[in-house]
Design a protein around this motif. Structure first.
Motif, short mmCIF file in Angstrom:
data_model
loop_
_atom_site.label_atom_id
_atom_site.label_comp_id
_atom_site.label_asym_id
_atom_site.label_seq_id
_atom_site.Cartn_x
_atom_site.Cartn_y
_atom_site.Cartn_z
N LEU A 140 1.86 -6.21 -11.98
CA LEU A 140 2.00 -5.62 -10.83
C LEU A 140 2.08 -6.30 -9.61
N SER A 141 1.62 -8.17 -10.12
CA SER A 141 1.14 -9.40 -9.33
C SER A 141 2.53 -9.56 -8.79
N GLY A 142 2.60 -10.37 -7.20
CA GLY A 142 3.47 -10.68 -6.68
C GLY A 142 2.99 -10.23 -4.94
N THR A 143 4.60 -9.98 -4.45
CA THR A 143 4.88 -10.30 -2.79
C THR A 143 5.08 -8.69 -2.71
N TYR A 144 5.18 -8.30 -1.72
CA TYR A 144 5.48 -6.56 -1.33
C TYR A 144 5.80 -6.65 -0.30
N GLU A 145 6.59 -6.31 0.23
CA GLU A 145 7.13 -5.35 1.89
C GLU A 145 7.46 -4.62 2.11
N GLU A 146 6.99 -4.24 3.57
CA GLU A 146 7.81 -3.13 3.61
C GLU A 146 8.99 -2.73 4.31
N CYS A 197 1.62 0.61 13.01
CA CYS A 197 2.53 1.07 12.70
C CYS A 197 2.94 2.26 12.61
N GLY A 198 3.97 2.61 13.38
CA GLY A 198 4.37 4.03 13.41
C GLY A 198 4.92 4.74 12.79
N ASP A 221 12.15 -2.71 12.37
CA ASP A 221 12.78 -3.12 13.88
C ASP A 221 11.07 -2.16 13.90
N ALA A 222 10.13 -1.11 13.02
CA ALA A 222 9.14 -0.62 13.37
C ALA A 222 8.55 -1.64 14.06
#
Length: 171
Positions: free
Chosen positions: A51-57, A160-161, A62-63
């Motif tokens: 699972l190692s790594g970088t996760y982004e939304e 965060c909406g 634009d939220a």
């Protein structure tokens, strides 16, 4: 009377001709000793990928307040995370919960909920305070339900909406 008896007998005979055993789906599995193939029930694959790594939304760039980045690293004692968004930063141990339905729950331990409903215990403390933010891991995507509803009110990551925050692993 004879017609009714004959129809009843025909119905009984026809209903007993049906296959009462449910159909089983199988697939041939190659044998390691080159003997005849054996039959095995098809079982979904479970992955034990790192699972190692970088996760982004990724859903809504634009939220406002949802610019979330999580870095997961593997250590001797398991996985650890660093979660950052909206000038906030959290670090801690990552918990994994493999479920019977072949999904994996993921828990960011030590992140307090931004908001909860007020249900005071007898001693005056808030019974709904949580310090673990949970979600679901599927492939390279972590999904967090960020808030509840009027019957079960909570907000996990304030500012965060988005109702569902999808964090996708950067490759």
């Amino acid at each position: 009377m004879r017609i009714s008896l004959a129809l009843a007998c025909i119905t009984l005979i026809l209903s007993s001709c049906g296959n009462s055993k449910p159909e089983e789906h199988t697939t041939a599995v190659p044998s390691s000793d080159k003997s005849a193939n054996q039959q095995a029930t098809v079982v979904p694959k479970t992955t034990s990928a790192d699972l190692s790594g970088t996760y982004e939304e990724v859903d809504d760039p634009d939220a406002e307040g949802c610019d979330i980045v999580v870095t997961i690293s593997k250590a001797a004692g398991g996985y650890h995370y660093h979660l950052a968004y909206d000038s906030l930063s959290y670090e801690g141990q990552l918990g994994l919960d493999k479920r019977n339905d072949h999904t994996t729950g993921i828990v960011f331990k030590g992140i307090p909920y931004a908001e909860t409903s007020i249900d005071d215990d007898d001693d005056g403390t808030n019974a709904r305070t949580s310090s673990d933010v949970g979600g679901e891991l599927e492939g390279d995507t972590i999904t967090i339900q960020n808030y509840g509803n009027s019957m079960n009110y909570y907000v996990k990551l304030g500012g965060c909406g988005l109702k569902y925050i999808r964090l996708v692993k950067r490759h």
